[in-house]
Design a protein around this motif. Sequence first.
Motif, PDB file in Angstrom:
ATOM      1  N   ARG A   1       2.235  45.974  25.399  1.00 33.60           N
ATOM      2  CA  ARG A   1       1.625  46.253  24.227  1.00 33.60           C
ATOM      3  C   ARG A   1       2.218  45.241  23.201  1.00 33.60           C
ATOM      4  O   ARG A   1       3.217  45.066  23.057  1.00 33.60           O
ATOM      5  N   GLU A   2       1.359  44.528  22.437  1.00 35.28           N
ATOM      6  CA  GLU A   2       1.730  43.647  21.269  1.00 35.28           C
ATOM      7  C   GLU A   2       0.965  43.913  20.122  1.00 35.28           C
ATOM      8  O   GLU A   2      -0.331  44.435  20.145  1.00 35.28           O
ATOM      9  N   SER A   3       1.715  43.589  18.967  1.00 35.80           N
ATOM     10  CA  SER A   3       1.280  43.847  17.695  1.00 35.80           C
ATOM     11  C   SER A   3       0.142  42.629  17.382  1.00 35.80           C
ATOM     12  O   SER A   3       0.620  41.435  17.563  1.00 35.80           O
ATOM     13  N   VAL A   4      -0.958  42.978  16.781  1.00 38.40           N
ATOM     14  CA  VAL A   4      -1.898  41.601  16.375  1.00 38.40           C
ATOM     15  C   VAL A   4      -2.112  41.789  14.969  1.00 38.40           C
ATOM     16  O   VAL A   4      -2.319  40.504  14.178  1.00 38.40           O
ATOM     17  N   ALA A   5      -1.987  42.605  14.098  1.00 36.15           N
ATOM     18  CA  ALA A   5      -2.204  42.672  12.633  1.00 36.15           C
ATOM     19  C   ALA A   5      -1.442  43.968  11.911  1.00 36.15           C
ATOM     20  O   ALA A   5      -1.535  45.112  12.553  1.00 36.15           O
ATOM     21  N   THR A   6      -1.157  43.689  10.852  1.00 39.54           N
ATOM     22  CA  THR A   6      -0.292  44.714  10.071  1.00 39.54           C
ATOM     23  C   THR A   6      -0.653  44.622   8.442  1.00 39.54           C
ATOM     24  O   THR A   6      -1.087  43.652   8.177  1.00 39.54           O
ATOM     25  N   ILE A   7      -1.050  45.936   7.942  1.00 36.11           N
ATOM     26  CA  ILE A   7      -1.300  45.976   6.630  1.00 36.11           C
ATOM     27  C   ILE A   7      -0.159  47.070   6.008  1.00 36.11           C
ATOM     28  O   ILE A   7      -0.119  48.192   6.519  1.00 36.11           O
ATOM     29  N   GLY A   8       0.209  46.516   4.739  1.00 34.67           N
ATOM     30  CA  GLY A   8       1.059  47.213   3.978  1.00 34.67           C
ATOM     31  C   GLY A   8       0.195  48.594   3.136  1.00 34.67           C
ATOM     32  O   GLY A   8      -0.938  48.300   3.007  1.00 34.67           O
ATOM     33  N   PRO A   9       1.100  49.289   2.605  1.00 32.77           N
ATOM     34  CA  PRO A   9       0.434  50.373   1.738  1.00 32.77           C
ATOM     35  C   PRO A   9      -0.288  49.814   0.781  1.00 32.77           C
ATOM     36  O   PRO A   9      -1.138  50.511  -0.021  1.00 32.77           O
ATOM     37  N   ARG A  10       0.092  48.733   0.102  1.00 30.96           N
ATOM     38  CA  ARG A  10      -0.674  48.126  -1.221  1.00 30.96           C
ATOM     39  C   ARG A  10      -1.873  46.912  -0.614  1.00 30.96           C
ATOM     40  O   ARG A  10      -2.239  46.066  -1.452  1.00 30.96           O
ATOM     41  N   GLY A  11      -1.608  46.806   0.809  1.00 30.45           N
ATOM     42  CA  GLY A  11      -2.771  45.893   1.440  1.00 30.45           C
ATOM     43  C   GLY A  11      -2.284  44.558   1.803  1.00 30.45           C
ATOM     44  O   GLY A  11      -3.142  43.699   2.103  1.00 30.45           O
ATOM     45  N   THR A  12      -0.847  44.424   1.533  1.00 33.00           N
ATOM     46  CA  THR A  12      -0.514  43.051   2.118  1.00 33.00           C
ATOM     47  C   THR A  12      -0.529  42.984   3.642  1.00 33.00           C
ATOM     48  O   THR A  12      -0.344  43.886   4.486  1.00 33.00           O
ATOM     49  N   THR A  13      -1.228  41.966   4.070  1.00 31.36           N
ATOM     50  CA  THR A  13      -1.496  41.694   5.451  1.00 31.36           C
ATOM     51  C   THR A  13      -0.392  40.723   6.262  1.00 31.36           C
ATOM     52  O   THR A  13      -0.018  39.784   5.797  1.00 31.36           O
ATOM     53  N   TYR A  14      -0.505  41.091   7.500  1.00 35.02           N
ATOM     54  CA  TYR A  14       0.137  39.983   8.524  1.00 35.02           C
ATOM     55  C   TYR A  14      -0.316  40.117   9.723  1.00 35.02           C
ATOM     56  O   TYR A  14      -0.944  41.013  10.355  1.00 35.02           O
ATOM     57  N   TYR A  15      -0.745  38.665  10.378  1.00 35.70           N
ATOM     58  CA  TYR A  15      -1.271  38.580  11.540  1.00 35.70           C
ATOM     59  C   TYR A  15      -0.520  37.716  12.499  1.00 35.70           C
ATOM     60  O   TYR A  15       0.187  36.807  12.218  1.00 35.70           O
ATOM     61  N   ASP A  16      -0.670  37.883  13.590  1.00 34.02           N
ATOM     62  CA  ASP A  16      -0.167  37.361  14.858  1.00 34.02           C
ATOM     63  C   ASP A  16      -0.773  36.141  14.901  1.00 34.02           C
ATOM     64  O   ASP A  16      -1.900  35.888  14.632  1.00 34.02           O
ATOM     65  N   ASP A  17      -0.226  34.930  15.312  1.00 33.84           N
ATOM     66  CA  ASP A  17      -0.790  33.560  15.246  1.00 33.84           C
ATOM     67  C   ASP A  17      -1.848  33.447  16.250  1.00 33.84           C
ATOM     68  O   ASP A  17      -2.635  32.555  16.039  1.00 33.84           O
ATOM     69  N   SER A  18      -1.974  34.280  17.204  1.00 35.82           N
ATOM     70  CA  SER A  18      -3.157  34.140  18.152  1.00 35.82           C
ATOM     71  C   SER A  18      -4.551  34.685  17.618  1.00 35.82           C
ATOM     72  O   SER A  18      -5.390  34.401  18.215  1.00 35.82           O
ATOM     73  N   VAL A  19      -4.273  35.454  16.450  1.00 37.36           N
ATOM     74  CA  VAL A  19      -5.641  35.961  15.995  1.00 37.36           C
ATOM     75  C   VAL A  19      -5.655  35.644  14.398  1.00 37.36           C
ATOM     76  O   VAL A  19      -6.698  35.839  13.744  1.00 37.36           O
ATOM     77  N   LYS A  20      -4.764  34.528  13.995  1.00 38.79           N
ATOM     78  CA  LYS A  20      -4.914  34.389  12.362  1.00 38.79           C
ATOM     79  C   LYS A  20      -6.160  33.397  12.119  1.00 38.79           C
ATOM     80  O   LYS A  20      -6.489  32.591  12.875  1.00 38.79           O
TER      81      LYS A  20
END
Length: 114
Positions: free
Chosen positions: A45-64
């Motif tokens: 299992r791998e992470s692809v996207a994260t969102i913080g409580p205020r909406g900050t986002t992070y994406y794995d390079d494979s889906v950015k």
Amino acid sequence: QVQLVESGGGLVQPGGSLRLSCFASGRVFSGYSMEWYRQAPGKQRESVATIGPRGTTYYDDSVKGRFTISRDDAENTVNLQMNNLKPEDTAVYYCNRFLRPWDWGRGTQVSVSS
């Protein structure tokens, strides 16, 4: 007890789009970072996207540039808009709390094939 229910998966052709949703019952998840994961056959299992409580986002390079994560705390949902899907995006997709996951849901299957 938190129950996570993912939905929105399906079979699409390469270049197509899907919108996944995750509903959390039993607990309000405002204040937590939430994450979308995926697990392809025979892979971890791998992470692809994260969102913080205020909406900050992070994406794995494979889906950015192709995937967009969003949240609606009033509805207790987190969404994943997936555009320009590729065969390598085929996997079961899950959502969960970042770093300290609750019990895992059943996930939703995404299949990208011509």
